[in-house]
Design a protein around this motif. Structure first.
Motif, PDB file in Angstrom:
ATOM      1  N   GLN A   1       8.191   3.279   4.196  1.00 13.29           N
ATOM      2  CA  GLN A   1       7.197   3.822   5.116  1.00 13.29           C
ATOM      3  C   GLN A   1       6.457   2.728   5.872  1.00 13.29           C
ATOM      4  O   GLN A   1       5.498   3.003   6.589  1.00 13.29           O
ATOM      5  CB  GLN A   1       6.197   4.696   4.336  1.00 13.29           C
ATOM      6  CG  GLN A   1       6.830   5.909   3.682  1.00 13.29           C
ATOM      7  CD  GLN A   1       5.848   6.702   2.839  1.00 13.29           C
ATOM      8  OE1 GLN A   1       4.638   6.505   2.903  1.00 13.29           O
ATOM      9  NE2 GLN A   1       6.370   7.612   2.035  1.00 13.29           N
TER      10      GLN A   1
ATOM     11  N   SER B   1       0.805  -1.220   0.000  1.00 10.22           N
ATOM     12  CA  SER B   1       0.000   0.000   0.000  1.00 10.22           C
ATOM     13  C   SER B   1       0.838   1.271   0.000  1.00 10.22           C
ATOM     14  O   SER B   1       0.370   2.331   0.395  1.00 10.22           O
ATOM     15  CB  SER B   1      -0.935   0.017   1.215  1.00 10.22           C
ATOM     16  OG  SER B   1      -0.194   0.126   2.415  1.00 10.22           O
ATOM     17  N   GLY B   2       2.076   1.181  -0.438  1.00 14.73           N
ATOM     18  CA  GLY B   2       2.939   2.353  -0.467  1.00 14.73           C
ATOM     19  C   GLY B   2       4.395   1.933  -0.415  1.00 14.73           C
ATOM     20  O   GLY B   2       4.705   0.731  -0.425  1.00 14.73           O
TER      21      GLY B   2
END
Length: 351
Positions: free
Chosen positions: A192, A187-188
């Motif tokens: 992160q 998701s990214g």
């Protein structure tokens, strides 16, 4: 009365052997883990469909107990032939050092075998299927559930866990940053999603209702107990099983893990184009400042011949030595010895 995850899966103990791709999870390891009362797992990520079918048959011939197959959800990449050529040329010094003579693979040769692998899993009635790098499509979840398959997803953040539960998975692996091998982030940017296990597990447990499986740095009874105390219903262990006698990992790979220090373990995208944790060696060092790296799975295809030649030449300096953050806790032992050490120590701690 609440039925715990390991009871749903018909296991004696809440331990899952991580589905390590790349030929580590052969029939001997998977069946030995299942026979020990835990869940053995086939890491099908890079496998050709025919090879996966054969491996499933071999495991079934060894045991009638439950086991899992892990699939890599494909990631679409918009890359041109010219970009592939640039990345391919960047790897020529390593091919030269290993004496590799080959032609550059065509773009169509790098397609993911995911859909064919999923068909095999359904056809072979595999009882448990886990997914990494993303979420299975809604129709795939329905098809698996219609066949009674238990579905496990992989999350590296609370949001990913929520998305997976909404998609309909039956359990979620909370993959802490300590874990060896590839990050399951979808998701990214992986940068992160580097929460440690102690932070990640209780947060995911508080925001989803399905069972949570803790993964990342779990090597012995101490980390096993800690994970369960944090709210996980089971643990998933990779590096600890990698160095067992039954593991199909290359001997040089096992030796590297058994002799590694924690400060030698780094995160790199050099081998596959996707961040993965492993032992730093000559290849990773040489690629540290390299900008000509393709995204996964394309880079992985370009380095395949390098990794294969290194294994044939018993040269760990050019192999992908995936490993978690606790290599000093690894042991050369049998699957039975590993499982018994965890279970017995845990029982003693409770008395």
């Amino acid at each position: 009365m609440t039925i715990l995850l390991h009871e749903k899966l018909k296991l004696r103990y809440p331990i899952i052997q991580a589905p390590m791709a790349g030929g580590i999870t052969g029939p001997e390891l998977v069946s030995a883990v299942s026979k020990s009362g835990c869940l053995g797992s086939i890491g099908a990520g890079y496998m050709k469909p025919g090879d996966l079918s054969s491996l499933i048959s071999e495991v079934k011939a060894e045991t009638e107990l439950p086991f899992a197959v892990n699939l890599f959800v494909p990631e679409s990449q918009n890359v041109s032939e010219s970009e592939i050529k640039v990345a391919y040329d960047a790897l020529q010094p390593y091919r030269g050092e290993l004496g590799i003579s080959e032609t550059m693979p065509a773009l169509q040769e790098m397609a993911s075998p995911y859909h064919e692998q999923l068909e095999i899993v359904l056809r072979e009635n595999v009882p448990v299927v886990s997914f990494t790098f993303g979420m299975p499509a809604s129709e795939e979840v329905r098809e698996l559930k219609n066949q009674g398959v238990f579905i496990i997803g992989t999350a590296t953040s609370v949001m990913e866990a929520i998305l997976l539960e909404d998609r309909g998975v039956d359990a979620i692996v909370a993959q802490g940053s300590e874990a060896g091998g590839h990050r399951g982030t979808f998701s990214g940017p992986s940068s992160q999603h580097l929460l440690g296990l102690m932070s990640l597990v209780p947060q995911i447990c508080d925001f989803v209702s399905v069972p949570v499986i803790a993964a990342g740095g779990i090597m012995d009874a101490r980390s096993f107990r800690a994970a369960l105390q944090l709210g996980a219903q089971a643990v998933q262990m990779g590096t600890a099983f990698l160095t067992t006698h039954e593991s199909s990992a290359h001997p040089a790979y096992k030796e590297a893990v058994l002799n590694a220090r924690e400060d030698q373990v780094v995160v790199t995208a050099a081998f596959s184009g996707k961040e993965a944790r492993g032992i730093k060696n000559q290849f990773i060092h040489g690629m540290e400042n390299e900008t000509r790296i393709l995204p996964y799975p394309l880079q992985n295809e370009l380095t395949k011949s390098i990794r294969k030649a290194a294994a044939e030449q018993n040269d760990a300096e050019f192999m992908s030595l995936w490993c978690g953050q606790s290599p000093r806790l690894s042991r050369s032992q049998s699957v039975e010895e590993l499982v018994n050490s965890i279970i017995h120590a845990n029982k003693e701690a409770r008395t």
